[in-house]
Design a protein around this motif. Sequence first.
Motif, short mmCIF file in Angstrom:
data_model
loop_
_atom_site.label_atom_id
_atom_site.label_comp_id
_atom_site.label_asym_id
_atom_site.label_seq_id
_atom_site.Cartn_x
_atom_site.Cartn_y
_atom_site.Cartn_z
N PHE A 185 1.41 -0.99 -0.20
CA PHE A 185 0.00 -0.19 0.08
C PHE A 185 0.97 1.03 -0.09
CE2 PHE A 185 -2.98 3.28 1.60
CZ PHE A 185 -3.72 3.01 1.18
N ASP A 186 0.40 2.33 -0.85
CA ASP A 186 1.14 3.63 -0.96
C ASP A 186 0.53 4.43 -1.43
OD1 ASP A 186 2.70 5.14 -0.47
OD2 ASP A 186 3.87 4.69 -1.66
N THR A 187 0.06 5.66 -1.21
CA THR A 187 -0.16 6.90 -2.23
C THR A 187 0.26 7.86 -2.61
OG1 THR A 187 -0.75 7.84 0.11
CG2 THR A 187 -2.79 6.42 -1.05
N THR A 188 0.77 9.15 -3.34
CA THR A 188 1.16 9.52 -4.00
C THR A 188 0.97 10.52 -2.77
OG1 THR A 188 0.57 8.81 -5.42
CG2 THR A 188 1.80 10.43 -6.22
N LYS A 189 2.03 11.10 -2.94
CA LYS A 189 1.86 12.24 -2.08
C LYS A 189 1.61 13.33 -2.96
CE LYS A 189 5.95 15.51 -0.47
NZ LYS A 189 6.61 16.39 0.21
N PRO A 190 0.12 14.15 -2.21
CA PRO A 190 -0.32 14.95 -2.89
C PRO A 190 0.31 16.03 -3.45
CG PRO A 190 -1.40 15.08 -1.18
CD PRO A 190 0.20 14.30 -0.87
N LEU A 191 -0.37 17.21 -4.75
CA LEU A 191 0.40 18.01 -5.14
C LEU A 191 -0.11 18.72 -4.13
CD1 LEU A 191 1.81 18.24 -8.49
CD2 LEU A 191 -0.40 19.23 -8.68
N SER A 192 1.00 20.57 -4.40
CA SER A 192 0.43 21.88 -3.58
C SER A 192 -0.45 22.01 -3.87
CB SER A 192 1.64 22.37 -3.95
OG SER A 192 1.92 22.98 -4.71
N PHE A 193 -1.41 22.58 -3.34
CA PHE A 193 -2.74 22.87 -3.77
C PHE A 193 -2.32 24.65 -4.51
CE2 PHE A 193 -4.49 21.24 0.43
CZ PHE A 193 -5.19 20.44 -0.07
N LYS A 194 -1.30 25.04 -4.08
CA LYS A 194 -1.18 26.72 -4.65
C LYS A 194 -0.56 25.99 -6.59
CE LYS A 194 2.74 29.90 -5.25
NZ LYS A 194 3.70 30.68 -4.69
N ARG A 195 -0.13 24.98 -6.93
CA ARG A 195 0.37 24.22 -7.64
C ARG A 195 -0.62 23.79 -8.95
NH1 ARG A 195 4.97 19.78 -8.17
NH2 ARG A 195 4.23 19.88 -10.87
N LEU A 196 -1.46 22.88 -7.93
CA LEU A 196 -2.95 22.32 -8.74
C LEU A 196 -3.88 23.87 -9.12
CD1 LEU A 196 -4.26 19.52 -8.61
CD2 LEU A 196 -5.12 19.91 -6.61
N PHE A 197 -4.01 24.64 -7.97
CA PHE A 197 -4.90 25.81 -8.68
C PHE A 197 -4.22 26.69 -9.52
CE2 PHE A 197 -6.11 30.26 -8.42
CZ PHE A 197 -8.05 29.69 -8.12
N MET A 321 -0.11 13.71 -12.42
CA MET A 321 -1.68 12.92 -12.37
C MET A 321 -2.17 12.74 -11.07
SD MET A 321 -2.55 12.03 -16.48
CE MET A 321 -2.62 13.51 -17.85
N ALA A 322 -1.75 11.82 -10.57
CA ALA A 322 -2.42 10.38 -9.62
C ALA A 322 -2.19 12.19 -8.15
CB ALA A 322 -1.11 9.05 -9.58
N ALA A 323 -0.47 12.12 -8.17
CA ALA A 323 -0.76 13.75 -7.51
C ALA A 323 -1.90 14.53 -6.93
CB ALA A 323 1.11 14.06 -7.10
N ALA A 324 -1.71 14.94 -8.69
CA ALA A 324 -3.24 15.73 -8.16
C ALA A 324 -4.37 15.46 -8.27
CB ALA A 324 -3.76 16.64 -9.84
N SER A 325 -4.30 14.05 -7.42
CA SER A 325 -5.87 13.83 -7.81
C SER A 325 -6.31 13.83 -6.14
CB SER A 325 -6.20 12.00 -7.48
OG SER A 325 -5.31 11.38 -7.48
N ALA A 326 -5.01 13.56 -5.28
CA ALA A 326 -6.03 13.09 -3.63
C ALA A 326 -5.81 14.74 -3.45
CB ALA A 326 -4.84 12.90 -3.11
N GLY A 327 -5.17 15.73 -3.65
CA GLY A 327 -5.63 17.19 -3.62
C GLY A 327 -6.82 17.69 -4.31
N VAL A 396 -9.67 7.89 -2.50
CA VAL A 396 -8.36 8.36 -2.87
C VAL A 396 -7.75 7.37 -4.06
CG1 VAL A 396 -6.58 7.59 -1.11
CG2 VAL A 396 -5.98 9.72 -2.83
N VAL A 397 -7.85 6.28 -3.43
CA VAL A 397 -7.22 5.21 -3.94
C VAL A 397 -7.56 4.42 -6.07
CG1 VAL A 397 -6.99 1.80 -4.21
CG2 VAL A 397 -6.58 3.69 -1.98
N ALA A 398 -9.29 5.01 -5.84
CA ALA A 398 -9.95 5.02 -6.65
C ALA A 398 -9.88 6.02 -7.89
CB ALA A 398 -11.11 4.48 -6.61
N VAL A 399 -9.58 7.39 -7.52
CA VAL A 399 -9.06 8.57 -7.72
C VAL A 399 -8.20 8.54 -8.83
CG1 VAL A 399 -9.37 11.02 -8.23
CG2 VAL A 399 -11.24 9.50 -6.63
N GLU A 400 -6.92 7.83 -7.39
CA GLU A 400 -5.64 7.51 -8.47
C GLU A 400 -5.47 7.09 -9.46
OE1 GLU A 400 -2.58 7.45 -5.08
OE2 GLU A 400 -3.17 9.16 -4.36
N ALA A 401 -6.25 5.96 -9.14
CA ALA A 401 -6.21 5.12 -9.85
C ALA A 401 -6.71 4.96 -11.66
CB ALA A 401 -7.26 3.24 -10.06
N ALA A 402 -7.98 6.37 -11.32
CA ALA A 402 -7.65 7.00 -12.38
C ALA A 402 -7.14 7.99 -13.52
CB ALA A 402 -9.50 7.37 -12.34
N ALA A 403 -6.81 8.44 -12.53
CA ALA A 403 -5.63 8.71 -12.98
C ALA A 403 -4.75 8.32 -13.50
CB ALA A 403 -4.82 9.97 -11.33
#
Length: 421
Positions: A185-197, A321-327, A396-403
């Motif tokens: 199990f591992d989830t991607t480190k989220p992209l910063s909200f500043k970069r995402l916005f 893409m996967a990092a952005a999904s968590a944010g 978040v797992v399914a959203v990252e998988a979609a990414a």
Amino acid sequence: MFLVLRNTWALLLGLGLLMLGNGMQGTLLGIRGALEEFTTTQMSIVMSCYFVGFLFGSRMAPDMIRRVGHVRVFAALGSMISAVLVLYAAAPDWMVWAALRVIIGFSFSGVYITAESWLNNASTNETRGQALSLYLIVQMIGIIAAQLLLNVGDPSGYILFVIPSVLVSLAFTPILLSVSQAPAFDTTKPLSFKRLFHASPLGCVGMFLLGGVFSAQFGMASVWGTQVGLSVADLTIFVSGIYTGGLVLQYPIGWLSDRMDRRTLILWLSVAGALVLTLPVLTDLPFWGLVLIGAFGGGISNPLYSLLLAYVNDYLDKTDMAAASAGLLFINGLGAISGPIITGWMMETVGPSGFFLFMAILFAVLAAYGGWRMTQRRITPDATSGYTAISPTASVVAVEAAALVDAEDARLNDPNATPGE
């Protein structure tokens, strides 16, 4: 598709039973709350608390899984869900319900994360998109079928609270017996909200607004139904219509998404949602007219979730893409927390029609903001990622998988693609 179903049927069966349990409790609480004479404001707080717990669960459950493993987390949170579902009937007090909704939201989030990680692990790069499509179908069918089960008992008694508790308990059997080894199990480190916005202001604002729309549909539809005097049977038909619309329109909108400017599609879907949901505010509609309105609202909000994810990915490198999904999921969760509370306030202020008015306003704001953004960023990249259908109830797992599916589409569409401006 059949190969994917053969390899994942037990997981999908377990997830379907989980959705049956979750779908029942949301609608049932609205009905029972009216019988207990809870106010609309009190019920809006109760409904909002589920999304508070779900948001905390999405942040904390991954660490729990890393510490003690999938099986222990799955069993512990599943037992918590079963207990809470029975405690609703044993302690009919709105403040107790609010606390229980935080617990059950947290627990469902952790259970979804665990089960979806097993589903993701059972898929390959070639089959992941098909597995997610089957997962979406199972989720929607589970929630729709849950509404039918509400007609088998008296909401003032215990039986309708016992049924989802049993269903959730049964859900663990096919999942745990079919999985011989827990996945890494591992989830991607989220992209910063500043970069995402910076990458997509429309995507971030849209996800926040859509969180309010979805939580109003998921949390407050039953409260609205009791206010206008719908019978249990009619209320379950109305709620079923919301999710049937979300299932039926998901793929036509996805087809359009891959063939036209996604900003234009987001704009016109939002305009359509605002106009249609304003109709019950302006005029009295027969029951079946309200069902069609609900189905259309669900048919727009659910696909818009996937559409906004795909749109944001168009502006990202496939490695982000996967990092952005968590944010994006976190932003959506913040909007979801506020949705039932504001809906409840509007229903207290303007009457039951506030339920539709709130969603219409959010769609109108999204349309206006989308139109304004089109004047600020005139150049939109070609669709470098595909549209992967996914439900707002996913973790978040399914959203990252979609990414990951979108990233693979980006690679296939143009191996040398660079992120758009």
